[in-house]
Scaffold this active site. Structure first.
Site, PDB file in Angstrom:
ATOM      1  N   HIS A  65      40.477  42.751  42.473  1.00  6.88           N
ATOM      2  CA  HIS A  65      41.846  42.365  42.187  1.00  6.88           C
ATOM      3  C   HIS A  65      42.714  43.566  41.813  1.00  6.88           C
ATOM      4  O   HIS A  65      42.235  44.529  41.231  1.00  6.88           O
ATOM      5  CB  HIS A  65      41.889  41.386  41.007  1.00  6.88           C
ATOM      6  CG  HIS A  65      41.084  40.154  41.217  1.00  6.88           C
ATOM      7  ND1 HIS A  65      40.444  39.517  40.190  1.00  6.88           N
ATOM      8  CD2 HIS A  65      40.811  39.435  42.336  1.00  6.88           C
ATOM      9  CE1 HIS A  65      39.813  38.454  40.657  1.00  6.88           C
ATOM     10  NE2 HIS A  65      40.011  38.383  41.957  1.00  6.88           N
ATOM     11  N   LYS A  74      43.223  48.929  32.709  1.00  2.00           N
ATOM     12  CA  LYS A  74      42.383  47.966  31.984  1.00  2.00           C
ATOM     13  C   LYS A  74      41.275  48.686  31.232  1.00  2.00           C
ATOM     14  O   LYS A  74      40.570  49.516  31.797  1.00  2.00           O
ATOM     15  CB  LYS A  74      41.750  46.972  32.963  1.00  2.00           C
ATOM     16  CG  LYS A  74      42.754  46.116  33.704  1.00  2.00           C
ATOM     17  CD  LYS A  74      42.073  45.233  34.722  1.00  2.00           C
ATOM     18  CE  LYS A  74      43.106  44.397  35.482  1.00  2.00           C
ATOM     19  NZ  LYS A  74      42.468  43.591  36.536  1.00  2.00           N
ATOM     20  N   TYR A 134      39.164  42.279  28.273  1.00  2.00           N
ATOM     21  CA  TYR A 134      39.881  43.482  28.685  1.00  2.00           C
ATOM     22  C   TYR A 134      41.298  43.502  28.161  1.00  2.00           C
ATOM     23  O   TYR A 134      41.945  42.491  28.004  1.00  2.00           O
ATOM     24  CB  TYR A 134      39.837  43.685  30.189  1.00  2.00           C
ATOM     25  CG  TYR A 134      40.251  42.524  31.062  1.00  2.00           C
ATOM     26  CD1 TYR A 134      41.456  42.549  31.748  1.00  2.00           C
ATOM     27  CD2 TYR A 134      39.414  41.433  31.237  1.00  2.00           C
ATOM     28  CE1 TYR A 134      41.825  41.500  32.579  1.00  2.00           C
ATOM     29  CE2 TYR A 134      39.769  40.382  32.062  1.00  2.00           C
ATOM     30  CZ  TYR A 134      40.982  40.431  32.722  1.00  2.00           C
ATOM     31  OH  TYR A 134      41.352  39.383  33.543  1.00  2.00           O
ATOM     32  N   ASP A 173      39.424  34.754  46.291  1.00  2.00           N
ATOM     33  CA  ASP A 173      38.640  35.964  46.573  1.00  2.00           C
ATOM     34  C   ASP A 173      38.001  35.923  47.953  1.00  2.00           C
ATOM     35  O   ASP A 173      37.735  36.968  48.544  1.00  2.00           O
ATOM     36  CB  ASP A 173      37.569  36.170  45.496  1.00  2.00           C
ATOM     37  CG  ASP A 173      38.171  36.526  44.146  1.00  2.00           C
ATOM     38  OD1 ASP A 173      39.379  36.824  44.073  1.00  2.00           O
ATOM     39  OD2 ASP A 173      37.423  36.495  43.140  1.00  2.00           O
TER      40      ASP A 173
END
Length: 187
Positions: A65, A74, A134, A173
């Site tokens: 992603h 991140k 995250y 996905d």
């Protein structure tokens, strides 16, 4: 920088493998998971604006992603369980464009990975379940969401998916395109 060990990782500029100092005794342990001053001293002066957490079962693959706008750096870690975490450089003009780095993150090791803006990111769950947390440098923007096919042959990511098994994927996905020179972020 006394509370963390920062290691440039995977031969890709901007990715850091981070090991926090864990202080433990018979009662348990204590550790900092982020300290602005320590990170800034290591060259990571980013500001985080959003924290996320997910729970996934064994064999789940989330990714790859990225956001086309409102790109996110991140700081990722595993709270319980173990994952194989991957970052793919999609920065236009980068010397490592199209290269990937992967590392096992686990609750036991308490290690973290910093994935800067300009990367596609994903992970594969190795344990029965994994809680993944995250911190992000920008807010999630669903209109900017994008991705790359997890098993793209050009990237040739060495996911630790057992032979004969297929990862559990979200419908979105399964629909992402393969990697090409059209996939990049301006930096």
């Amino acid at each position: 920088m006394g509370n963390f060990i920062f290691e440039k990782y995977g031969g890709i500029e901007g990715i850091y493998h981070i090991q926090p100092e864990v202080r433990g005794d018979a009662r348990g342990y204590f550790m900092e998971t982020y300290n602005y001053n320590d990170f800034k001293a290591a060259g990571l002066g980013m500001v985080f604006v959003q924290d996320n957490q997910s729970l996934s079962s064994e064999g789940v693959l989330r990714g790859l992603h990225f956001q086309k706008e409102h790109t996110q750096g991140k700081l990722v870690r595993v709270i319980s369980g173990e994952v194989f975490d991957v970052a793919v450089d999609i920065r236009k003009g980068s010397k490592t464009y199209g290269k990937w780095a992967g590392v096992i993150l686990s609750a036991e090791k308490k290690n973290m990975l910093y994935v800067p803006e300009g990367f596609a990111h994903g992970f594969y769950v190795l344990s029965e379940t994994a809680e993944f947390a995250y911190k992000c440098t920008d807010f999630y923007d669903p209109s900017s969401e994008a991705g790359i096919m997890w098993n793209d042959p050009v990237l040739d990511i060495k996911w630790p998916v057992p032979a004969g098994k297929e990862p559990k994927l979200a419908e979105k996905d399964k629909q992402y395109p393969g990697f090409s020179n059209d996939i990049f972020l301006e930096y």
